[in-house]
Design an enzyme around this catalytic site. Structure first.
Site, mmCIF file in Angstrom:
data_model
loop_
_atom_site.group_PDB
_atom_site.id
_atom_site.type_symbol
_atom_site.label_atom_id
_atom_site.label_comp_id
_atom_site.label_asym_id
_atom_site.label_seq_id
_atom_site.Cartn_x
_atom_site.Cartn_y
_atom_site.Cartn_z
ATOM 1 N N ALA A 32 11.682 -5.179 -9.592
ATOM 2 C CA ALA A 32 11.422 -6.621 -9.378
ATOM 3 C C ALA A 32 10.025 -6.912 -9.913
ATOM 4 O O ALA A 32 9.152 -7.422 -9.209
ATOM 5 C CB ALA A 32 11.580 -7.007 -7.914
ATOM 6 N N LEU A 33 9.853 -6.551 -11.164
ATOM 7 C CA LEU A 33 8.508 -6.516 -11.760
ATOM 8 C C LEU A 33 7.936 -7.913 -12.002
ATOM 9 O O LEU A 33 8.659 -8.858 -12.282
ATOM 10 C CB LEU A 33 8.557 -5.740 -13.083
ATOM 11 N N HIS A 34 6.618 -7.991 -11.882
ATOM 12 C CA HIS A 34 5.884 -9.246 -12.117
ATOM 13 C C HIS A 34 4.588 -8.891 -12.842
ATOM 14 O O HIS A 34 4.347 -7.720 -13.172
ATOM 15 C CB HIS A 34 5.632 -9.955 -10.786
ATOM 16 N N GLY A 36 1.678 -8.474 -11.828
ATOM 17 C CA GLY A 36 0.855 -7.459 -11.152
ATOM 18 C C GLY A 36 1.205 -6.072 -11.686
ATOM 19 O O GLY A 36 0.337 -5.266 -12.030
ATOM 20 N N HIS A 37 2.515 -5.797 -11.771
ATOM 21 C CA HIS A 37 2.958 -4.510 -12.325
ATOM 22 C C HIS A 37 2.520 -4.388 -13.789
ATOM 23 O O HIS A 37 2.124 -3.318 -14.245
ATOM 24 C CB HIS A 37 4.493 -4.386 -12.266
ATOM 25 N N ASP A 151 -2.069 -2.858 -2.752
ATOM 26 C CA ASP A 151 -1.671 -1.929 -1.690
ATOM 27 C C ASP A 151 -2.855 -0.997 -1.424
ATOM 28 O O ASP A 151 -2.837 0.187 -1.774
ATOM 29 C CB ASP A 151 -0.409 -1.163 -2.112
ATOM 30 N N ARG A 188 8.142 -9.225 -3.098
ATOM 31 C CA ARG A 188 8.673 -9.908 -1.910
ATOM 32 C C ARG A 188 8.517 -11.428 -1.993
ATOM 33 O O ARG A 188 9.203 -12.154 -1.274
ATOM 34 C CB ARG A 188 8.000 -9.374 -0.652
HETATM 35 P P1 AMP Z 1 5.742 -1.862 -5.850
HETATM 36 O O1 AMP Z 1 6.763 -2.093 -6.905
HETATM 37 O O2 AMP Z 1 5.539 -3.034 -4.930
HETATM 38 O O3 AMP Z 1 5.905 -0.556 -5.129
HETATM 39 O O4 AMP Z 1 4.358 -1.745 -6.615
HETATM 40 C C1 AMP Z 1 4.184 -0.816 -7.642
HETATM 41 C C2 AMP Z 1 2.732 -0.781 -8.016
HETATM 42 O O5 AMP Z 1 2.318 -2.073 -8.467
HETATM 43 C C3 AMP Z 1 1.816 -0.421 -6.831
HETATM 44 O O6 AMP Z 1 0.786 0.420 -7.281
HETATM 45 C C4 AMP Z 1 1.299 -1.764 -6.413
HETATM 46 O O7 AMP Z 1 0.052 -1.702 -5.744
HETATM 47 C C5 AMP Z 1 1.168 -2.467 -7.752
HETATM 48 N N1 AMP Z 1 1.137 -3.914 -7.547
HETATM 49 C C6 AMP Z 1 2.012 -4.661 -6.842
HETATM 50 N N2 AMP Z 1 1.617 -5.950 -6.810
HETATM 51 C C7 AMP Z 1 0.448 -6.027 -7.507
HETATM 52 C C8 AMP Z 1 -0.465 -7.071 -7.828
HETATM 53 N N3 AMP Z 1 -0.255 -8.312 -7.414
HETATM 54 N N4 AMP Z 1 -1.554 -6.757 -8.567
HETATM 55 C C9 AMP Z 1 -1.776 -5.487 -8.992
HETATM 56 N N5 AMP Z 1 -0.955 -4.452 -8.727
HETATM 57 C C10 AMP Z 1 0.134 -4.708 -7.984
#
Ligand code: AMP
Length: 284
Positions: A32-34, A36-37, A151, A188
């Site tokens: 569910a990439l955005h 931030g990823h 995180d 989320r």
């Molecule tokens: P997740 O898919 O939520 O497990 O996140 C994967 C990676 O992307 C983790 O290292 C998160 O901290 C990072 N991440 C998620 N959201 C953001 C964001 N808004 N800005 C920077 N990194 C993010």
């Protein structure tokens, strides 16, 4: 971009590159990439020769089965976004491959880092994180691995895990990417309605308030003022703590460089987390 669906395919593709001495940058995700990823992908591209992203919704880090069931999944869109951003490889493992029948659980003593905030409110969560990240490191064998500051506690856990297991991976932290409204980007957020998206902005607002209050008040008073501010909103606060950036111990009387406010709150039935450095870290 090459899609890798098995450890064998991954080895076949990455080993020759590793043997050539190329630097492999790795960003583990749950999809569910955005943007931030994507900021992790961009940071990895700047520092490494090859970038690999994994997409795996790790069941062991969810302490709530409903949350796992409702976690957004959009593989086609994810692959498109990674391709657009010149990611070299994506690894899409099955749960059976990550946790084979002879899988031996990894144990790390996280001490105080684990018993506060996310660890306290999501029992077993960091044990799940340690196991999936160490397993992915073993499979991918990256030179550097990229994690988001969003995180905050996870970064502390991964660094401690890396130190204790003596893994040859450099951990890089990437700043939190935010929507123009200030809301930290999160998979989320896809579960929030238009109205909830507007309401959720209060999370970053209270963190910014805290940053300015920190100039005049102690950590304990700053925290209290932040809680009082937050309690006037329609979100339900789970915790709001001001902590030491390394030990994650609560700060009360005195500020330290890098002091960080961490928050978890429910917007409707969606749990959101965010954090902000209140006292700028002095680099030495
Ligand atoms: P997740 O898919 O939520 O497990 O996140 C994967 C990676 O992307 C983790 O290292 C998160 O901290 C990072 N991440 C998620 N959201 C953001 C964001 N808004 N800005 C920077 N990194 C993010």
């Amino acid at each position: 971009m090459v899609n890798l669906y098995s450890i064998d395919a991954l080895k076949e593709n990455l080993e020759p590159l590793r043997n050539k001495g190329l630097k492999i940058g790795f960003a583990p995700t749950m999809g569910a990439l955005h943007d931030g990823h994507i900021s992790l992908v961009k940071a990895a591209k700047e520092e490494c020769d090859v970038v690999i992203v994994s997409i795996f919704v790790n069941p062991t880090q969810f302490n709530n089965t409903e949350d796992l069931k409702l976690y957004p999944r959009q593989e086609d869109k994810d692959l498109e976004l990674l391709t657009q951003n010149d990611c070299d490889f994506v690894y899409l493992p099955t749960a059976e491959e990550i946790y084979p029948p002879d899988y031996k659980e990894v144990k790390v003593d996280l001490d105080t880092i684990e018993n506060t905030m996310e660890g306290e409110h999501r029992p077993g969560h960091f044990n799940g994180v340690v196991n999936v990240v160490s397993r992915l490191f073993k499979i991918v064998q990256p030179t550097k691995a990229y994690f988001g500051r969003k995180d905050f506690q996870q970064v502390a856990v991964v660094k401690e895990m890396n130190r204790q297991l003596k893994l040859p991976v450099e951990i890089v932290t990437v700043e939190t990417k935010r929507d123009p409204s200030g809301l930290a980007m999160s998979s989320r957020n896809l579960r929030l309605s238009e109205q909830e998206l507007e309401k959720a902005v209060v999370i970053s607002q209270v963190l910014n308030k805290g940053k300015s209050w920190a100039n005049s008040y102690s950590p304990a008073v700053t925290r209290q003022k932040m809680i009082e501010y937050f309690e006037q909103t329609s979100l339900k606060l789970e915790y709001l703590q001001i902590v030491h950036p390394d030990t994650l111990n609560d700060l009360n009387q005195y500020w330290v460089s890098g002091a960080t406010a961490c928050i978890a709150a429910y917007c409707g039935d969606v749990r959101l987390i965010d954090n902000m450095e209140l006292i700028t870290k002095e680099e030495n």
